[in-house]
Design a protein around this motif. Structure first.
Motif, PDB file in Angstrom:
ATOM      1  N   TRP A  72       0.845  -1.182   0.000  1.00 37.23           N
ATOM      2  CA  TRP A  72       0.000   0.000   0.000  1.00 37.23           C
ATOM      3  C   TRP A  72       0.889   1.244   0.000  1.00 37.23           C
ATOM      4  O   TRP A  72       2.041   1.193   0.462  1.00 37.23           O
ATOM      5  CB  TRP A  72      -0.861   0.087   1.259  1.00 37.23           C
ATOM      6  N   HIS A  73       0.351   2.373  -0.491  1.00 32.21           N
ATOM      7  CA  HIS A  73       0.990   3.657  -0.240  1.00 32.21           C
ATOM      8  C   HIS A  73       0.893   3.913   1.258  1.00 32.21           C
ATOM      9  O   HIS A  73      -0.196   3.871   1.830  1.00 32.21           O
ATOM     10  CB  HIS A  73       0.263   4.741  -1.038  1.00 32.21           C
ATOM     11  N   ARG A  74       2.019   4.191   1.880  1.00 25.24           N
ATOM     12  CA  ARG A  74       2.075   4.280   3.349  1.00 25.24           C
ATOM     13  C   ARG A  74       1.124   5.335   3.895  1.00 25.24           C
ATOM     14  O   ARG A  74       0.576   5.168   5.000  1.00 25.24           O
ATOM     15  CB  ARG A  74       3.520   4.602   3.796  1.00 25.24           C
ATOM     16  N   HIS A  75       0.888   6.423   3.145  1.00 25.98           N
ATOM     17  CA  HIS A  75       0.095   7.535   3.658  1.00 25.98           C
ATOM     18  C   HIS A  75      -1.318   7.581   3.077  1.00 25.98           C
ATOM     19  O   HIS A  75      -2.091   8.470   3.435  1.00 25.98           O
ATOM     20  CB  HIS A  75       0.821   8.852   3.378  1.00 25.98           C
ATOM     21  N   ASN A  76      -1.611   6.634   2.198  1.00 22.97           N
ATOM     22  CA  ASN A  76      -2.939   6.602   1.575  1.00 22.97           C
ATOM     23  C   ASN A  76      -3.231   5.167   1.146  1.00 22.97           C
ATOM     24  O   ASN A  76      -2.962   4.785   0.001  1.00 22.97           O
ATOM     25  CB  ASN A  76      -2.999   7.547   0.366  1.00 22.97           C
ATOM     26  N   ARG A  78      -5.728   3.704   0.163  1.00 25.77           N
ATOM     27  CA  ARG A  78      -6.578   3.490  -1.004  1.00 25.77           C
ATOM     28  C   ARG A  78      -5.733   3.168  -2.228  1.00 25.77           C
ATOM     29  O   ARG A  78      -6.199   2.495  -3.152  1.00 25.77           O
ATOM     30  CB  ARG A  78      -7.424   4.735  -1.277  1.00 25.77           C
ATOM     31  N   GLU A  79      -4.531   3.674  -2.247  1.00 25.53           N
ATOM     32  CA  GLU A  79      -3.594   3.326  -3.320  1.00 25.53           C
ATOM     33  C   GLU A  79      -2.860   2.066  -2.907  1.00 25.53           C
ATOM     34  O   GLU A  79      -2.092   2.069  -1.951  1.00 25.53           O
ATOM     35  CB  GLU A  79      -2.598   4.454  -3.589  1.00 25.53           C
ATOM     36  N   ARG A  80      -3.109   0.993  -3.624  1.00 23.31           N
ATOM     37  CA  ARG A  80      -2.515  -0.292  -3.259  1.00 23.31           C
ATOM     38  C   ARG A  80      -2.106  -1.058  -4.514  1.00 23.31           C
ATOM     39  O   ARG A  80      -2.456  -0.683  -5.636  1.00 23.31           O
ATOM     40  CB  ARG A  80      -3.490  -1.104  -2.420  1.00 23.31           C
ATOM     41  N   TYR A 106      -4.701   6.146  -9.352  1.00 30.34           N
ATOM     42  CA  TYR A 106      -3.301   6.547  -9.166  1.00 30.34           C
ATOM     43  C   TYR A 106      -2.412   6.000 -10.275  1.00 30.34           C
ATOM     44  O   TYR A 106      -1.722   6.740 -10.955  1.00 30.34           O
ATOM     45  CB  TYR A 106      -2.825   6.083  -7.791  1.00 30.34           C
ATOM     46  N   LEU A 107      -2.401   4.691 -10.446  1.00 24.38           N
ATOM     47  CA  LEU A 107      -1.715   3.977 -11.528  1.00 24.38           C
ATOM     48  C   LEU A 107      -0.286   4.475 -11.746  1.00 24.38           C
ATOM     49  O   LEU A 107       0.005   5.198 -12.689  1.00 24.38           O
ATOM     50  CB  LEU A 107      -2.506   4.070 -12.835  1.00 24.38           C
ATOM     51  N   GLY A 286      -2.542  18.343   0.407  1.00 21.80           N
ATOM     52  CA  GLY A 286      -2.292  17.343   1.445  1.00 21.80           C
ATOM     53  C   GLY A 286      -3.491  16.495   1.766  1.00 21.80           C
ATOM     54  O   GLY A 286      -3.650  16.046   2.913  1.00 21.80           O
ATOM     55  N   SER A 287      -4.374  16.273   0.789  1.00 18.87           N
ATOM     56  CA  SER A 287      -5.542  15.424   1.009  1.00 18.87           C
ATOM     57  C   SER A 287      -5.117  13.970   1.124  1.00 18.87           C
ATOM     58  O   SER A 287      -3.972  13.624   0.834  1.00 18.87           O
ATOM     59  CB  SER A 287      -6.516  15.573  -0.162  1.00 18.87           C
ATOM     60  N   PRO A 288      -6.039  13.051   1.514  1.00 13.52           N
ATOM     61  CA  PRO A 288      -5.669  11.632   1.589  1.00 13.52           C
ATOM     62  C   PRO A 288      -5.195  11.073   0.267  1.00 13.52           C
ATOM     63  O   PRO A 288      -4.540  10.036   0.239  1.00 13.52           O
ATOM     64  CB  PRO A 288      -6.995  10.967   2.017  1.00 13.52           C
ATOM     65  N   GLY A 289      -5.478  11.760  -0.833  1.00 16.59           N
ATOM     66  CA  GLY A 289      -5.003  11.269  -2.132  1.00 16.59           C
ATOM     67  C   GLY A 289      -3.566  11.640  -2.417  1.00 16.59           C
ATOM     68  O   GLY A 289      -2.998  11.199  -3.394  1.00 16.59           O
TER      69      GLY A 289
END
Length: 291
Positions: A72-76, A78-80, A106-107, A286-289
């Motif tokens: 996963w993206h460590r800070h988000n 949802r991106e995995r 994200y891709l 700096g959103s979760p995305g």
């Protein structure tokens, strides 16, 4: 027989064109410092962080053992890791210079494989290859359907327990990269697994393109040399081994010119009216995305 070309073809200079000289240089042991070391116990799971620009090594410490790997993206989260898209963009069995890709919207490359001691295994007489994206993790739901029994230490369950301290749940666990696992498709187009060909000290290394949260399960099937289901099934506990985890910091000089990849540049609105999401702006705010 004519070789059928791959479906996904990229233009010259795309992100699929890997700088092999750069990634090859990252293998130099003189330019790295180990900053973390873990052991994933047999029939259990573990999760850990890898900062962008660092190298992750997974190794078979005492002999053959397969593992189920999530990112996963460590800070988000949802991106995995997206196993099926990686299979299309790279290969069904990955090795050196292949990349592990993240999910939409994200891709982007999450990690690039820079070393693989099993790269020379190639294709065996049954069509088996190593480090597969064809299958996925074993889980207690399938086990109950096939055997009528409960077992809490399948790879899915191991990963669920491993990521819980990081605030993730069962819904975050996803399709895996099966490291050190030898698989293929038989003449009936059915998935098969073979005994793991890894030996003590074999390893695969990943360069973290972004800040990562990683999780690995030491499969309860061990080296997969025994049948796990069907009339000849038996408990493969005697074939289970731990897997080693090491994280290395690279010298700044070695990373000169490297940048963490940005999100896929698509800015459209999927044919819908209204403003499209601007990922650059989301990242700046700096959103979760963002990262």
């Amino acid at each position: 027989m004519t070789k059928v070309p791959a479906a996904y073809q990229a233009n010259q200079g795309s992100v699929l064109d890997v700088d092999r000289d750069f990634y090859s240089r990252l293998r130099d042991p003189a330019d790295r410092e180990r900053i973390a070391q873990h052991v994933v116990p047999l029939r259990d799971g573990l999760a850990w962080s890898v900062p962008a620009g660092h190298v992750l090594r997974l190794s078979t410490l005492h002999g053959p053992q397969v593992g189920d790997f999530n990112l996963w993206h460590r800070h988000n989260p949802r991106e995995r890791f997206w196993a099926s898209r990686t299979r299309q963009l790279q290969r069904a069995h990955v090795s050196t210079f292949d990349r592990l890709w993240s999910t939409l919207p994200y891709l982007r490359p999450m990690a690039t494989i820079i070393a693989d001691t099993l790269e020379g295994y190639g294709v065996d007489d049954d069509g088996g290859r190593v480090h597969d994206l064809l299958g996925t993790r074993c889980d207690p739901y399938v086990n109950k359907l096939l055997t009528g029994e409960d077992f809490d230490h399948h790879c899915h369950s191991n990963l669920v327990r491993a990521v819980a301290p990081f605030g993730l749940t069962e819904f975050d666990v996803h399709d895996v990269l099966n490291v050190f696992q030898c698989t293929g498709l038989n003449d009936d187009d059915q998935y098969f697994m073979k005994a793991c060909p890894a030996r003590e000290g074999d390893y695969i290394e990943f360069f973290a393109e972004i800040d990562l949260l990683c999780a690995l399960s030491c499969c309860p099937g061990g080296d997969l040399s025994m049948d796990l289901w069907g009339p000849d099934a038996q408990d493969p506990l005697s074939t289970c081994q731990p897997i080693g985890v090491e994280v290395f910091r690279l010298s700044p000089e070695r990373l000169s010119g490297w940048e963490s990849p940005g999100y896929a540049p698509y800015r459209g609105g999927h044919g819908m009216r209204g403003p499209a999401v601007d990922w650059a702006e989301e990242k700046r705010r700096g959103s979760p995305g963002g990262r």
